[in-house]
Design a protein around this motif. Structure first.
Motif, PDB file in Angstrom:
ATOM      1  N   MET B 225      -8.232   7.248 -10.184  1.00 48.32           N
ATOM      2  CA  MET B 225      -8.097   5.855  -9.736  1.00 48.32           C
ATOM      3  C   MET B 225      -7.565   5.807  -8.302  1.00 48.32           C
ATOM      4  O   MET B 225      -8.055   5.038  -7.472  1.00 48.32           O
ATOM      5  CB  MET B 225      -7.206   5.080 -10.701  1.00 48.32           C
ATOM      6  N   ILE B 229      -9.667   4.326  -5.020  1.00 46.23           N
ATOM      7  CA  ILE B 229      -9.211   3.318  -4.048  1.00 46.23           C
ATOM      8  C   ILE B 229      -9.453   3.824  -2.627  1.00 46.23           C
ATOM      9  O   ILE B 229      -9.895   3.080  -1.754  1.00 46.23           O
ATOM     10  CB  ILE B 229      -7.708   3.000  -4.233  1.00 46.23           C
ATOM     11  N   PHE B 241     -13.591  -7.951  -5.747  1.00 43.83           N
ATOM     12  CA  PHE B 241     -12.619  -8.405  -6.752  1.00 43.83           C
ATOM     13  C   PHE B 241     -11.635  -9.450  -6.245  1.00 43.83           C
ATOM     14  O   PHE B 241     -11.202 -10.289  -7.014  1.00 43.83           O
ATOM     15  CB  PHE B 241     -11.831  -7.216  -7.302  1.00 43.83           C
ATOM     16  N   ARG B 243      -8.580 -11.436  -5.753  1.00 49.07           N
ATOM     17  CA  ARG B 243      -7.439 -11.549  -6.666  1.00 49.07           C
ATOM     18  C   ARG B 243      -7.901 -12.144  -7.994  1.00 49.07           C
ATOM     19  O   ARG B 243      -7.121 -12.762  -8.722  1.00 49.07           O
ATOM     20  CB  ARG B 243      -6.363 -12.431  -6.029  1.00 49.07           C
ATOM     21  N   PHE B 254       2.160  -6.097 -17.825  1.00 47.59           N
ATOM     22  CA  PHE B 254       1.896  -4.843 -17.137  1.00 47.59           C
ATOM     23  C   PHE B 254       0.568  -4.230 -17.575  1.00 47.59           C
ATOM     24  O   PHE B 254       0.327  -3.047 -17.386  1.00 47.59           O
ATOM     25  CB  PHE B 254       3.059  -3.879 -17.338  1.00 47.59           C
ATOM     26  N   GLY B 255      -0.264  -5.065 -18.193  1.00 45.87           N
ATOM     27  CA  GLY B 255      -1.581  -4.576 -18.589  1.00 45.87           C
ATOM     28  C   GLY B 255      -2.603  -4.885 -17.513  1.00 45.87           C
ATOM     29  O   GLY B 255      -2.317  -4.832 -16.326  1.00 45.87           O
ATOM     30  N   VAL B 256      -3.805  -5.224 -17.966  1.00 44.35           N
ATOM     31  CA  VAL B 256      -4.908  -5.483 -17.047  1.00 44.35           C
ATOM     32  C   VAL B 256      -4.955  -6.985 -16.779  1.00 44.35           C
ATOM     33  O   VAL B 256      -5.572  -7.739 -17.513  1.00 44.35           O
ATOM     34  CB  VAL B 256      -6.224  -4.974 -17.666  1.00 44.35           C
ATOM     35  N   ASP B 257      -4.285  -7.412 -15.749  1.00 44.88           N
ATOM     36  CA  ASP B 257      -4.223  -8.843 -15.432  1.00 44.88           C
ATOM     37  C   ASP B 257      -5.252  -9.238 -14.385  1.00 44.88           C
ATOM     38  O   ASP B 257      -5.752 -10.363 -14.380  1.00 44.88           O
ATOM     39  CB  ASP B 257      -2.837  -9.220 -14.890  1.00 44.88           C
ATOM     40  N   PHE B 258      -5.559  -8.320 -13.484  1.00 48.66           N
ATOM     41  CA  PHE B 258      -6.497  -8.612 -12.394  1.00 48.66           C
ATOM     42  C   PHE B 258      -7.791  -7.823 -12.607  1.00 48.66           C
ATOM     43  O   PHE B 258      -7.774  -6.706 -13.155  1.00 48.66           O
ATOM     44  CB  PHE B 258      -5.884  -8.228 -11.043  1.00 48.66           C
ATOM     45  N   VAL B 260      -9.516  -6.180 -10.572  1.00 43.72           N
ATOM     46  CA  VAL B 260      -9.537  -4.869  -9.924  1.00 43.72           C
ATOM     47  C   VAL B 260      -8.871  -3.819 -10.810  1.00 43.72           C
ATOM     48  O   VAL B 260      -9.258  -2.637 -10.790  1.00 43.72           O
ATOM     49  CB  VAL B 260      -8.874  -4.930  -8.523  1.00 43.72           C
ATOM     50  N   GLU B 261      -7.933  -4.228 -11.624  1.00 44.06           N
ATOM     51  CA  GLU B 261      -7.285  -3.281 -12.541  1.00 44.06           C
ATOM     52  C   GLU B 261      -8.249  -2.862 -13.655  1.00 44.06           C
ATOM     53  O   GLU B 261      -8.292  -1.697 -14.045  1.00 44.06           O
ATOM     54  CB  GLU B 261      -6.024  -3.921 -13.142  1.00 44.06           C
ATOM     55  N   LEU B 264     -10.699  -0.359 -12.202  1.00 41.21           N
ATOM     56  CA  LEU B 264     -10.142   0.991 -12.041  1.00 41.21           C
ATOM     57  C   LEU B 264     -10.064   1.704 -13.392  1.00 41.21           C
ATOM     58  O   LEU B 264     -10.376   2.894 -13.494  1.00 41.21           O
ATOM     59  CB  LEU B 264      -8.754   0.921 -11.397  1.00 41.21           C
ATOM     60  N   HIS B 265      -9.645   0.985 -14.412  1.00 42.39           N
ATOM     61  CA  HIS B 265      -9.579   1.607 -15.743  1.00 42.39           C
ATOM     62  C   HIS B 265     -10.962   2.048 -16.207  1.00 42.39           C
ATOM     63  O   HIS B 265     -11.121   3.123 -16.796  1.00 42.39           O
ATOM     64  CB  HIS B 265      -8.972   0.631 -16.752  1.00 42.39           C
TER      65      HIS B 265
END
Lengths: 375, 375
Positions: B225, B229, B241, B243, B254-258, B260-261, B264-265
Motif C-alpha cells: 500500500m 501511494i 478519490f 475525499r 479506524f476502518g475504511v471510511d474514505f 481511497v482507503e 488501497l485495501h
C-alpha cells in the motif's frame, strides 16, 4: 541558556470531572480529563501577552527548554526563548498536550477509572473542535480574557484555524503554519497505511496492549518511518544521506546497509520511547476528517471578528504543500480576514516548520510583536 | 481479442543444473534454476524480431493476454498485441519471470532440493547482473543470435540498462522506461521501510513462513500500500478519490471510511494473492544497490557498440523522476550512444509506464519498427 531564563512551568490540571464531563463533538464523553501543559515566560499584569501554541500530530507540551537528562530540547526550542522570535521576555507561551495524546493529557492509553483498564478503542473518536473546546477551557482556567495569538504548525496549525473560525474573539491574531484545511487523498492514504500498520501488528491486541503486556512496536515504527520520509523533502534526504553506506560499504543484506536506513531506525527508536500507538490512531484520524470550510457557515464568526492571520508554507513541503496553505489564505481573505502569507523556499520538507529558518522565524516574531503593540 | 491472436506460449525451462549451477555475482550459487517465460507473436525466419521484455519489481512473465479465470489481462497488455505498439504481428515478445521472483521462476520461496525446505533467507543476495546473466542464457537457449531490443520499465528498465552496458552486442536497440541508474535516499528509504514491515511481521518467521504455516500478510500489505501511494501522483489519487467517503459518509472510526482507503485495501488483497514477501525483499534490494555508472569502465562495451536507446520518463512520476532518467541519458550520450529521450506530461505517476499514453506508446512502437527496418 539556563532553564530558569525561560521560566518554564509544567502543570497537570483537571479540567473535566464526573460532574462536568468532556462531551465530544462526535458523541461519547470522558468523565475525567487532566491536561498537561507547559508555560514559558511570564504573563504580564494586563494579561495581554499570552500566546497559545498548538502542537503537531506527534508533538507534546514540551515545546522549549531542555531538562536534565533530556538528549535534546523541546520541539520548538529554536523559536521560543529569551531574545528568540517567540521572545519569552515579552510573551507568555502556553503549550498543552492534546486530549487523546500520551504525554500527560488524558488519552486512549489512560486508565478509565470506571473499569481500571485503559480506554483503548473505547475512547471517543475525536474532532478538531474537541481540541479547541479543551484549550478554551484551559485558557479560561488560566484567567486570560483574550489570547494574544493562537498558533501552531501542521495539525497544530489546523487546530489554530478551527479555533480562529469558531471563536475569533478569543485571540488578537492567529498563525497557521504548514497546515491544510482539507487533506488530499494522498495525505489520507499515507495516514491510513500507518494506522493499518499499527492495528495489524499482533502486539496491538485490539488496543488493549497495556493489559496484554504486548506492544505494536513494529507497526508503530513502520508508521513513523514512513511518515518521517514524507515529512522530509527528497532533496533534504539526498543531501543528508545520499547513498552513503552505513558500515563497511558493500556487504548487501536486508539489515542496515545504507546510512538513511540507520537514520530511519534511529528515528523509530526515539519515537517508540515517547509515543503511543493509540494516540497515533486517534490524532491522525482527526486530520483526515478536518474540513472546516465544508460547513457553509464556517466563516460567520471570523467575518464579524476578522482576526489577522499569518499563514506560512514551505516550497519543499510535499506532504502539506503551499497549495494547501493558499487555499486557507483564499478562504480567509474571502471572509474579509487580513492575511499575511509567507511561502518559504529554503527548507527540508514539511518539518521545515520546526526549524529557525530566518525569514520564517523572524516574521513569526514580528507578527506577534505587532499584534502585541496593537493591543 | 482472442488469446490465440497473440500466439501466447508459456514455458518453464531448466536453465541451471547441479552440473552447471547459477553462480551469483555477489557470492553463492543455486544448483537448479527453472525460469518461467511467456512469448507473444512469432519468431521470424531470420530470428531478427525478438523483443526481450523485463518486468518491474512486482511484475511477472504474464505481460499480455487474458486467460480464462483471470480478472484482468497481463500487466502490459495495453501495449502488446496485434496492431498495438508492440505489435505481435511483427514482433516476437519474450517476457520471463525474474530469478528471485515468485511466479514460476526459482526464488527464495522455492524448495531447496538439498534440504526439502524453502530457501528463505538462505537464497543468495541478488544483483542486477544476475538477472542479465539468466536472461542471456534464456536468449541463447531460444536460439536467438541477437535480440531486436531489450526493454522494460522501472526495475525492468534498470535491467535493460545493465544489459545494454554489459552486452550491447546482444541487442539492436534498448528501451529504458521510468528507471534510474542510482536510487535516491528517498527511494531507498521507502523500500527499507517496506522490508522492515515485512520482516517485522511475526508471521515472517525469519523467512520460513512456508514451513511454519504463518504468513507476513500485514507486513506485505503495508509494504504494497505504501509503495502504491508512491507509484501514483498526488493529482491522480486526488482526481480518482478526492475525499470521497466509502460508505454512508461520516461515521468516523479506524476502518475504511474514505474511498481511497478501500482502494488501497483492494490493492493489498490482490497483491497478497499473487506475490511473495521474500521476493519483495530480494528484488527490491537489487534496486537499492544498482549503480552501474559508479564503475569507471561501465561504458566501455557500449562505447564500442553504441546501441540506440530510447529513454522515457513521466513528469508526474515523483518516485523515479525525469531527473533520474535524464542522468541516464547524459551518461549514455557521453558514451556516444544515440539516445532518444521522451518526457511525457500526461500521466498518473510512476505507474504511467503501464498505460497506453499515446505519445509514449506510439514512440515505443515506432522505435521498435525503425530498429527492425534498420536490420
Amino acid at each position: 541558556m539556563a532553564p530558569d531564563a525561560l521560566n518554564t512551568q509544567t502543570h497537570d490540571v483537571r479540567l473535566y470531572t464526573p460532574e462536568d464531563p468532556l462531551v465530544f463533538t462526535r458523541g461519547g464523553q470522558i468523565d475525567e480529563v487532566t491536561v498537561r501543559y507547559e508555560t514559558y515566560g511570564t504573563l504580564n499584569r494586563e494579561r495581554t501577552n499570552a500566546v497559545f501554541l498548538c502542537h503537531a500530530l506527534t508533538g507534546d507540551a514540551h515545546a522549549a527548554g531542555q531538562r536534565a537528562g533530556e538528549s535534546k530540547p523541546g520541539w520548538w526550542d529554536a523559536l521560543i526563548g529569551p531574545g528568540k522570535p517567540v521572545d519569552t521576555d515579552r510573551f507568555f507561551v502556553i503549550c498543552p498536550n492534546l486530549v487523546g495524546g500520551c504525554q500527560g493529557t488524558t488519552g486512549p492509553g489512560s486508565v478509565n477509572p470506571a473499569t481500571g483498564r485503559s480506554y483503548g478503542l473505547d475512547f471517543p473518536i475525536l474532532d478538531m473542535r474537541d481540541f479547541v473546546a479543551v484549550h478554551r477551557r484551559l485558557t479560561a482556567t488560566l484567567g486570560i480574557p483574550q489570547l494574544l495569538a493562537v498558533m501552531g504548525g501542521s495539525l497544530g496549525g489546523m487546530q489554530a484555524l478551527q479555533w480562529a473560525l469558531d471563536a475569533p474573539q478569543d485571540m488578537a491574531a492567529t498563525i497557521i503554519i504548514a497546515a491544510s484545511s482539507r487533506l488530499t487523498a494522498q495525505n489520507i492514504a499515507f495516514s491510513a497505511v500507518a494506522r493499518d500498520s499499527i492495528m495489524g501488528d499482533a502486539g496491538f491486541a485490539d488496543g488493549h496492549y497495556r493489559e496484554t503486556g504486548t506492544s505494536p512496536d513494529t507497526g508503530l515504527a513502520v508508521a513513523r518511518m514512513m511518515a518521517h520520509i514524507t515529512y522530509t523533502s527528497e532533496g533534504a534526504l539526498g543531501q543528508k544521506f545520499g547513498r552513503e553506506p552505513q558500515n563497511d560499504g558493500l556487504t548487501p543484506g536486508f539489515g542496515v546497509d545504507f546510512a538513511v536506513e540507520s537514520y530511519l531506525h534511529h528515528q523509530a527508536e526515539i519515537f517508540l520511547d515517547r509515543f503511543d500507538a493509540l494516540s497515533y490512531l486517534y490524532l491522525s484520524r482527526v486530520m483526515d476528517y478536518f474540513d472546516p470550510f465544508a460547513d457553509q457557515g464556517a466563516c460567520r464568526a471570523i467575518t464579524r471578528h476578522p482576526v489577522p492571520a499569518l499563514v506560512c508554507s514551505f516550497t519543499s513541503d510535499w506532504r502539506f504543500s503551499p497549495a494547501q496553505s493558499k487555499r486557507i489564505v483564499a478562504r480567509l481573505e474571502q471572509a474579509g480576514v487580513p492575511v499575511t502569507y509567507l511561502e518559504v523556499t529554503p527548507g527540508v520538507g514539511h518539518d521545515s516548520f520546526l526549524m529557525p529558518i530566518p525569514e520564517y522565524a523572524d516574521l513569526v516574531g514580528t507578527f506577534l510583536a505587532h499584534a502585541l503593540e496593537a493591543r
